[in-house]
Each structure stands twice: as C-alpha cells, then as structure tokens.
Design an enzyme around this catalytic site. Structure first.
Site, PDB file in Angstrom:
ATOM      1  N   CYS A  57      -8.757 -23.046  10.816  1.00  0.00           N
ATOM      2  CA  CYS A  57      -8.400 -22.693   9.352  1.00  0.00           C
ATOM      3  C   CYS A  57      -7.662 -23.547   8.508  1.00  0.00           C
ATOM      4  CB  CYS A  57      -7.864 -21.402   9.595  1.00  0.00           C
ATOM      5  SG  CYS A  57      -7.237 -20.824   7.931  1.00  0.00           S
ATOM      6  N   TYR A  64       0.692  -1.162   0.091  1.00  0.00           N
ATOM      7  CA  TYR A  64      -0.048   0.043  -0.042  1.00  0.00           C
ATOM      8  C   TYR A  64       0.603   1.427   0.113  1.00  0.00           C
ATOM      9  CZ  TYR A  64      -3.808  -3.373   0.970  1.00  0.00           C
ATOM     10  OH  TYR A  64      -4.618  -4.409   0.790  1.00  0.00           O
TER      11      TYR A  64
HETATM   12 FE1  SF4 Z   1      -9.218 -20.099   6.476  1.00  0.00          FE
HETATM   13 FE2  SF4 Z   1     -10.073 -18.656   4.777  1.00  0.00          FE
HETATM   14 FE3  SF4 Z   1     -10.166 -21.019   4.373  1.00  0.00          FE
HETATM   15 FE4  SF4 Z   1     -11.625 -20.056   6.225  1.00  0.00          FE
HETATM   16  S1  SF4 Z   1     -11.714 -19.551   4.204  1.00  0.00           S
HETATM   17  S2  SF4 Z   1     -10.495 -22.057   6.165  1.00  0.00           S
HETATM   18  S3  SF4 Z   1     -10.233 -18.548   6.916  1.00  0.00           S
HETATM   19  S4  SF4 Z   1      -8.485 -19.998   4.519  1.00  0.00           S
END
Ligand code: SF4
Length: 637
Positions: free
Chosen positions: A340, A171
C-alpha cells in the site's frame, strides 16, 4: 524475521494463528437490504486465503437507518442471518476467522441514505455532518442499546468468530464519548462518566446477550485530534471501563469525521505513526490491544509488536494492496509484497464517490468476481510501447494470461511520470509500486527494452498480433508570452534541472503544489500561481491536508484565481485580485497539466494490426485510472 508477527495470540476465547488483523473497511459490496452479496463474500474470502490472523468485517448496521451508506451490511433482522452465515462459511472455508463489526453511524447517517433525519447525542451542526442531527431521547437510547444486543446475538447465530463494537471515528458511540459532540445534561452526558454511559449500557447488554465467553472487541479513537474532542487520557479511562464490562480487546484507532486524515492517513504520515496511542492504552488494560495506522509492511508490524506497544497490528489498506501479505511474509517473500503506497485514491477515494472500495496498486480488490485474469484462448505476440505504470500494467496482465509480451521504453527507466510523482515530500512509498511492477515483469518473462524509442517500423518488425501504445502525456504549454523558458515540473523533480533560489510554479494542481512543497522544503522561496480558486483541488482531501500543512510550514506563497500574463527576463507578470503583480524569479516551473502524446497512433493506423492506446496516451487522467485502464486492457487483448 517476523517471529512475533507469526506467534499465535488470543483474544478472549479466540485463538489466532498470527498477530495480523484486517480492520473494518467499507467495501460497499452489500446489497441495500444489508445482506452480503456474492461479491462481498469473494472479497473477504480472498483476504482469508492470504493468511490474516483475524478479519473484521466492515461496519454492520444494527438498525436500518443506522448506516452511512445503503450498501453496508446489516443485522437488524433475523432474516439477514443466513446471508451472513454464508459469508462466514466462505471465510472459514478459505482458512480465515471473521469478526463482525457492529455499528450505528449516528450523525454520519444522512437523510439522503436513510430517508430520516440522522440522530446524535446532541443536535449540533458539526463540520463533518451533512445535516443537523436530532437529539436522541432516553427512550430511543434504550431502543438502540437493545438493537446492539440483538445484532450481536444475530452475529453469534451467523457463526462469526467474534464481535467488535465500533466506538470510534465519530459514529454514534464515538459521538456520545466525545465532549465535543455530546452536550447532554442527562445521565448520558456531562462528565466522562456520563458520556461513557451509552457505551456502558451497550457493553452490558451485548455481553448479557452473547454470554461470558464469546470474544468481544471494542474499537476506540485514542484521540480525535480536534479541540474539545476525545483525548488519550479519556480513552484510557473508557478502555478500562470496557475491560471491566467484558471487552476482550481494545482496537486503538484515531480521529473522527472532521479529522478523517487521521483515520486514514496518507503516505505523508510515517508508517505505524499511531502505535504510541496503542501503547498508552496498553499501559492501562490487561486485555490485548490492537494498533492501527498506516502499517503497510510486516517489518513495521514486527517492530510495533516487539516494542510491546500492542499485541496485534491492523493492516487494512495493506490487505487491499496485497491480500497475500501474511503468506508472503511467512514464506520469506516479503520483497514480493505489493505494498500500500498511501495514495488513498482507490480505497477511501472510491468510497467517497459511492463506489466499491478498491486499490490503486491492486485493481482486483473489491472486484474479485469481475476482474478475473484468465488464460488467453490463443497466446499472442503483444508489443507495448511505453513503460509508465499504465503500459507496465498492461504488459503484466497480458503476460499473466499467457501472451508473449515485449515492452519498449524510450528512457533508461520504467515508470514514466510516476518516477517524478514519488519524489515530493511524503511520497517515497510511491516508488514501491514501480519496484513491484518491475518484479512482476521479470517474473512473467516480459522482454523489456530500455533506451529504445521504437518507431512504427521497429514495432512492426516484430510482427506483433496486438500493439498497445502507452506513450504517456506531454506538458501543456498555456498560451503565455515567454512560457517556453519554463521548466516542466517533472524535470525539476527528477533532478534534471537545478532551480534557483526564487521559484515561481505556474499551475497549482496536485503536481504543481507538490513540486512547490518539495522546493520550499529545500529552502527556496516558492510562489504558486493557480488560476482556480484552490490549489491541489485534484488531490484526495486526506492527501491535501498534509500537503497544505507542508506549504504553510515552508512559507510557500500561494496565489489562487491568478492569471499569468507573461514570463520574461526573470519576471513573472500575473493578475491577482484585479491588480497586476511582477514577481522576480530565478526559475519558472510549469505544472499546467498534460495532453496525450501518442504520435505513433497516426503512423500505425493502417498497419493491419489492432492498436490500442492506454493511460495518458489515450486520455489524460490520474494514476489510479491509468493503472486500472492498463489492467483492463491486458485482460481484453
Ligand atoms: Fe493503499 Fe488505498 Fe492507495 Fe491501495 S488505494 S495503495 S489501499 S492507499
């Protein structure tokens, strides 16, 4: 077990209950005027309830044209303060502490979003930009410095607990810091000293505006991982300068827009892979350092903290997957965390399409006000046929609502296609979601029948009020002579068929490419034949990056725009570049996609009980959409 994670910490004058930080992630839940919406407040409040030590907002614009999206919050005018005050109050009421991240997107803002040409230190057309930015004048730089200071003042007035300057990820501040994007010859460019000047002025102005005691964090990319970009040694110097000018913590990220796969690393990257970057900064400053980078479980966080590499750990996507992660870990229930899995489909994948940030394993993330799960008015008997991720998700949500749910699965395991999807290199974390679904089914009292291929009669014998068909998909067999001898990729990945030394994979979508990588890594000579111009085109770019690296590393032969003509006696005949080729193979693997498999649909049409199809049985789509559909179906039964 997590003594260090749950030890109190400080960032400047701010006391924090534990060492777990939610970093900025773009939710796209703001209104276009930069004011937080009810949806945004619910999103952050939900995280606050989970017990995170500090939550950092997504990037708040310091100027109206300074955002990469119109759905980002802003603090460029005093009239925006009340909306932010309401957001802070919601987080405080839920027990959290909220830090305002302020930023300017610089060249990552686009004319399509802001209506004006984006700006940058230099008018360079780097690959990550959508258009050539205009070089900022010194006068404009002075105005921007003042914008940062004013936004910081407004953040204080809104009641935020801290402020973070976003100096990472390419950025505007990051572009000044990087020798790759800053080619100025005035006092804002040239040497590292010059490239740091913009940040130096911002830090000085912000500190003067917010006073000496207000907590101020700085986010930096330790390395941009690109030729000519910021290096760890340079970032160490920048961090030392920032400390001198009043930064109370350095948040140590990585990557820039062209190396987005470093900013948001997928499952192919080991958890905590960038902790050493944080350690490098920590060796040079006395203020706390925050590590970030695919930390998806509290054990990794504890390991990073105990090793002394960082003082705090950021877990952004982990907070999307399970906002209650800290509370569960603290209560000794870490095995119940919805982890995750690093798929990047729901978070960055949805963001890139201009939609709310959400999560594959937690469909409610980013949709807290919309996807509520409420008790059913009338508890029903629900039969779900098929225990893949879509069927299991339907069963879980239906059971959460109080329905009595029975689930029939023809094989000996829940998971369906997802089991094979967790086998290729770098995808082991995918199995965590199956474990979580199994835990939820058990906890909610869903009756699961494995090894049970239910017929229409079996289903109706239980007199269900609702029937859900989640029977998945069947392999598509393209009209190629001899294709019947090809082995479906799933059979290979699940170890049911042992391939020979020379393998041809027909179909180079994500499944075919991942299967090829898996086999090539095992030492086989693998050739991928894809009819489209690229392989793994259905994969998220960040996932694709590491997959392509793997294919190259293991010398996988790839033919795109290839048309397979026949499969015959150990030979695959295909046309590529107008020429016919014959490939000697021991095994031919089929990865040409799926079609819905819902044979029971016809048989149950006139049964008198409402029947719905979910997942691939309804329409073939990826895991993200199948799970979402399962969740939605469970809500609507
Ligand atoms: Fe992880 Fe994003 Fe997949 Fe959710 S969508 S499991 S936050 S990588």
């Amino acid at each position: 077990m997590y003594e260090t994670v749950f030890s109190p910490g400080r960032i400047g004058s701010l006391s924090l209950e534990n060492r777990l930080v939610v970093p900025a992630m773009t939710s796209l839940l703001s209104d276009p005027d930069g004011v937080p919406t009810e949806e945004m407040m619910a999103y952050y409040a939900r995280k606050a309830m989970g017990g995170w030590g500090l939550i950092i907002t997504e990037n708040i614009r310091v100027a109206p044209h300074g955002g990469a999206s119109v759905r980002l919050p802003g603090l460029w005018e005093d009239r925006q303060i009340p909306g932010h005050r309401a957001l802070v109050r919601r987080v405080h009421d839920a027990g959290g502490k909220l830090c305002a991240q302020i930023y300017h997107a610089g060249p990552q803002a686009s004319r399509a979003v802001s209506g004006v040409q984006p700006t940058a230190p230099s008018a360079l057309c780097l690959s990550g930009y959508s258009e050539v930015p205009r070089e900022l004048t010194e006068e404009e730089i002075r105005v921007l410095v003042a914008d940062f200071a004013s936004a910081a003042r407004r953040a204080v007035e809104a009641g935020y607990d801290a402020i973070e300057l976003h100096g990472a990820h390419g950025y505007l501040i990051g572009r000044f810091l990087s020798g790759r994007s800053n080619k100025r010859t005035d006092r804002y460019g040239g040497t590292l000293e010059g490239r740091n000047q913009f940040l130096r002025e911002i830090l000085t102005a912000v500190r003067a505006e917010i006073g000496p005691a207000f907590p101020l964090l700085l986010r930096l990319s330790a390395s941009e991982y690109i030729e000519g970009g910021i290096t760890p040694a340079e970032t160490a110097v920048t961090a030392m300068m920032a400390e001198k000018l009043g930064a109370d913590a350095i948040h140590c990220s990585a990557g820039t827009v062209e190396t987005n796969y470093r900013i948001i690393p997928p499952s192919a990257v080991a958890p905590g892979a960038y902790a050493d970057n944080a350690a490098g900064i920590k060796a040079c400053v006395d203020v706390p350092v925050i590590a970030v980078g695919r930390v998806n479980d509290p054990l990794t966080a504890e390991q990073i903290l105990r090793s002394g590499k960082a003082d705090f750990v950021s877990m952004g996507r982990a907070s999307l997957a399970d906002p209650d992660l800290p509370a569960k870990a603290r209560a000794g229930r870490a095995d119940q965390i919805n982890r995750c899995i690093g798929c990047v489909q729901g978070c960055i994948g949805e963001n890139k399409k201009g939609r709310h940030c959400t999560c594959l394993v937690n469909p409610t993330a980013g949709y807290e006000t919309e996807l509520t799960v409420t008790p059913a008015e009338q508890p029903l008997r629900v039969t779900v046929v098929g225990g893949g991720v879509a069927g299991a998700e339907t069963a879980i949500v239906a059971a959460m609502r109080g329905h009595r749910v029975e689930l029939f699965e023809a094989s000996d395991r829940l998971g369906g296609q997802w089991i094979a999807a967790s086998i290729p290199p770098g995808k082991a974390d995918f199995a965590a979601f199956l474990k979580w679904q199994a835990y939820m089914l058990e906890r909610l009292g869903v009756t699961v029948h494995l090894n049970c291929r239910a017929s229409a009669e079996d289903i109706l014998a239980g007199q269900p009020h609702r029937i859900v068909l989640a029977t998945g998909g069947a392999d598509v067999r393209p009209p190629i002579r001899g294709i019947d001898c090809a082995v479906p990729a799933e059979q290979i990945l699940r170890g049911r068929v042992r391939p020979g030394a020379r393998v041809a994979v027909i179909g180079g979508g994500l499944v075919g490419a991942e299967t090829a990588a898996y086999l090539a890594r095992e030492g086989r000579a693998v050739t991928v034949l894809e009819r489209l111009p690229e392989i793994a085109g259905d994969g998220e770019p960040n996932v694709r990056h590491y997959l392509m690296e793997d294919l190259e590393r293991y010398r996988t032969a790839v033919y795109t725009c290839a048309e397979v003509k026949s499969v015959d006696q150990g030979q695959v005949c295909f046309v590529h570049g107008g020429e016919e080729h014959r490939l000697e193979t021991d095994t031919v693997v089929l990865a040409a996609g799926l079609r819905p498999a819902s044979g029971l649909w016809e048989a149950l049409q006139d049964c008198g009980t409402p029947v719905v199809r979910v997942g691939n049985a309804a329409e073939v789509k990826n895991g993200f959409w199948n799970i979402r559909e399962g969740f939605q179906t469970g809500r609507e039964l």
